[in-house]
Design an enzyme around this catalytic site. Sequence first.
Site, PDB file in Angstrom:
ATOM      1  N   GLU A  83      44.303  33.901  41.105  1.00 13.86           N
ATOM      2  CA  GLU A  83      43.315  34.911  40.778  1.00 13.86           C
ATOM      3  C   GLU A  83      44.055  36.235  40.540  1.00 13.86           C
ATOM      4  O   GLU A  83      44.902  36.628  41.342  1.00 13.86           O
ATOM      5  CB  GLU A  83      42.309  35.034  41.943  1.00 13.86           C
ATOM      6  CG  GLU A  83      41.459  36.279  41.932  1.00 13.86           C
ATOM      7  CD  GLU A  83      40.426  36.306  40.807  1.00 13.86           C
ATOM      8  OE1 GLU A  83      40.060  35.224  40.299  1.00 13.86           O
ATOM      9  OE2 GLU A  83      40.004  37.406  40.447  1.00 13.86           O
ATOM     10  N   CYS A  87      36.651  40.212  45.098  1.00 10.79           N
ATOM     11  CA  CYS A  87      37.194  38.935  44.633  1.00 10.79           C
ATOM     12  C   CYS A  87      36.098  37.935  44.317  1.00 10.79           C
ATOM     13  O   CYS A  87      35.085  37.898  44.993  1.00 10.79           O
ATOM     14  CB  CYS A  87      38.110  38.360  45.706  1.00 10.79           C
ATOM     15  SG  CYS A  87      38.950  36.872  45.146  1.00 10.79           S
ATOM     16  N   HIS A  94      35.144  39.371  52.130  1.00 13.25           N
ATOM     17  CA  HIS A  94      35.121  40.834  52.230  1.00 13.25           C
ATOM     18  C   HIS A  94      33.756  41.327  52.699  1.00 13.25           C
ATOM     19  O   HIS A  94      33.652  42.400  53.307  1.00 13.25           O
ATOM     20  CB  HIS A  94      35.520  41.460  50.893  1.00 13.25           C
ATOM     21  CG  HIS A  94      36.939  41.158  50.526  1.00 13.25           C
ATOM     22  ND1 HIS A  94      38.005  41.758  51.156  1.00 13.25           N
ATOM     23  CD2 HIS A  94      37.475  40.294  49.637  1.00 13.25           C
ATOM     24  CE1 HIS A  94      39.142  41.276  50.653  1.00 13.25           C
ATOM     25  NE2 HIS A  94      38.838  40.382  49.738  1.00 13.25           N
ATOM     26  N   SER A  98      46.667  38.669  50.528  1.00 13.11           N
ATOM     27  CA  SER A  98      47.663  38.621  49.456  1.00 13.11           C
ATOM     28  C   SER A  98      48.486  39.904  49.402  1.00 13.11           C
ATOM     29  O   SER A  98      49.575  39.904  48.827  1.00 13.11           O
ATOM     30  CB  SER A  98      47.008  38.329  48.096  1.00 13.11           C
ATOM     31  OG  SER A  98      46.549  36.995  48.066  1.00 13.11           O
ATOM     32  N   CYS A 128      46.218  35.790  45.370  1.00 11.36           N
ATOM     33  CA  CYS A 128      45.035  36.427  44.788  1.00 11.36           C
ATOM     34  C   CYS A 128      45.275  37.921  44.660  1.00 11.36           C
ATOM     35  O   CYS A 128      45.210  38.662  45.635  1.00 11.36           O
ATOM     36  CB  CYS A 128      43.792  36.193  45.620  1.00 11.36           C
ATOM     37  SG  CYS A 128      42.401  37.070  44.882  1.00 11.36           S
TER      38      CYS A 128
HETATM   39 NI1  NFE Z   1      40.762  36.943  46.322  1.00  5.51          NI
HETATM   40 FE1  NFE Z   1      41.305  36.772  49.421  1.00  5.51          FE
HETATM   41  C1  NFE Z   1      41.371  35.331  50.486  1.00  5.51           C
HETATM   42  C2  NFE Z   1      41.046  37.930  50.739  1.00  5.51           C
HETATM   43  S1  NFE Z   1      43.313  37.130  49.395  1.00  5.51           S
HETATM   44  S2  NFE Z   1      41.336  35.517  47.585  1.00  5.51           S
HETATM   45  O1  NFE Z   1      41.410  34.334  51.024  1.00  5.51           O
HETATM   46  O2  NFE Z   1      40.841  38.639  51.479  1.00  5.51           O
HETATM   47  O3  NFE Z   1      44.324  37.787  49.513  1.00  5.51           O
END
Ligand code: NFE
Length: 568
Positions: free
Chosen positions: A13, A60, A67, A503, A547
Amino acid sequence: MTRIVVDPVTRIEGHLRIEAVVEDGVVKDAWSSSTMFRGIEIILKGRDPRDAWAFAQRICGVCTTVHAITSIRAVEDAIGATPPPNAELVRKLVMSAQLVQDHVIHFYHLHALDWVDIVSAISADPAKTSALAQSISDWPKTSPRYFAGVKDRLQSLANSGRLGPFANAYWGHPAYRLPPEANLMAVAHYLEALDWQREFIKIHAILGGKNPHPQSFLVGGMAVPIDPNEQASLNVGSLEQVRMLIRGAQAVVSQVYIPDVLAIAPSYLDWASLGATNGHYMAYGEYHETADPASPRIMPRGVIRNGDLGKLEPLDASKIHEYVTHSWYDYEGGDDVGLHPSEGQTSPNYTGPEPPYEFLNVEGKYSWLKAPRYDGQPMEVGPLARTLVAYAAGRPEAKGLVDYVLGALGAGPAALHSTLGRIAARAIETQIMVDKMEGWVDELLVNMGAGDLRICDNDKWDPSTWPEDCTGAGFHEAPRGALGHWVHIRKGEIANYQCVVPSTWNAGPRDADQERGPYEQAVIGTPIADPEQPLEILRTIHSFDPCMACGVHVVDGRGRTLAEVKIQ
Ligand code: NFE
Ligand code: MG
């Protein structure tokens, strides 16, 4: 000496670039750069903290939910709201469904093709493929006719010249080692997993109205009424539907995912000694065993240093700092000082080369990711970190499965610090979590049966009940690892908001001490058969499941205004 660039890294991603120096066929040095900027931390300033989750969740589209959960936890911590046990149970189901779906998708759709050669699958014998599949699992779809059908589908794709999702890879690369039959079996499971993941994630539609980005999060609880007898509520019928989806997932994980990992790994055992970071691992912890927040976690919290599984340190979140020495941000007090996220700053300042460019200026700033450090050290986060922390903490589920997998591969615990270890750990924790989910459905049903229908703590909804100035932190174990949000609330509005995400920990650049981030460490020492086709770099980078959308939380490298938006 050759300098190679992998940009964009695909099957992830967001936008990630890896630059590496290859000497005598081995990676000698590397730089990880996120080439995208997003401004969610800035967008959140000035908003109502009760709305923050809805914005933060859009960081995301892959790790949807994580989140939102972390945001409501940060705000709840700041204002003193306590979600009731039923809300915790619904959250556990939402989070674990996310993790299970994400991990299966990662293995089959984002990572398998680094190990599985699609073109070789076309020459497989379906009868032999059937015999192989039946020798490793009780999964029902294993007849010669079934695999002949998959082979036909592949063949017609190849004949059409349009390989679709299988176009543009390093097919035929000498580092592919599986026999054609194992390749064909894996392709069949790639296609099956595509269908399965779409069904399974209906759990999010049942609990949150939709996926991606379920809509039932709420500061103080969940906005999903529970009532065994109400059609419009989460009721006995809808929870039974969730139970059926969980059981289907248990079958997929135990009869397809785990056997496939164990079938593929023996051909790649050299990857059990490649791809290690420096052995520092961190987990915030997640999933208390019971509704009691004092009960132990299934994924414990802790820090491991230098790969020493005999010593698990307690985690102290005050030791987290983010550096921007090599990141395209400015800090008011100077760029070489680390800032704790509670006083973090997001002031973007792109100083990199004008595109198109050959190489980044890695002596200076070279990534949109900050460099998070714990007690001054880079930390690997994610499935491997969690599994090792759980193993070191003596969690029975992790110990049992880790020992089983190591036994099946004839390897010792040292093999876990590797690319293959990361893949195995992800499969192991998927099995652990999918086996826990049904118990949370039962707990909800018991509570409902006893007449406990509480799903939200309304006492703190009104901002007049909040301190005028307060701060909070929310933590979660997202599929890719330790996720934290820090919020500062002043007069009912967000004064500052900072996310430090998995990430960013794993893919971040060097820090003020010039110490490499985990991706940069992990690829050093990797043999490269052909610098024009750096499949081996992809193997290790993909094993982290990158990601960048999360990592940097409107893309224009020159900093031009793309659009002006007027908010009434
Ligand atoms: Ni966009 Fe995420 C996960 C978060 S990554 S994927 O799992 O927080 O870094
Ligand atoms: Mg951040």
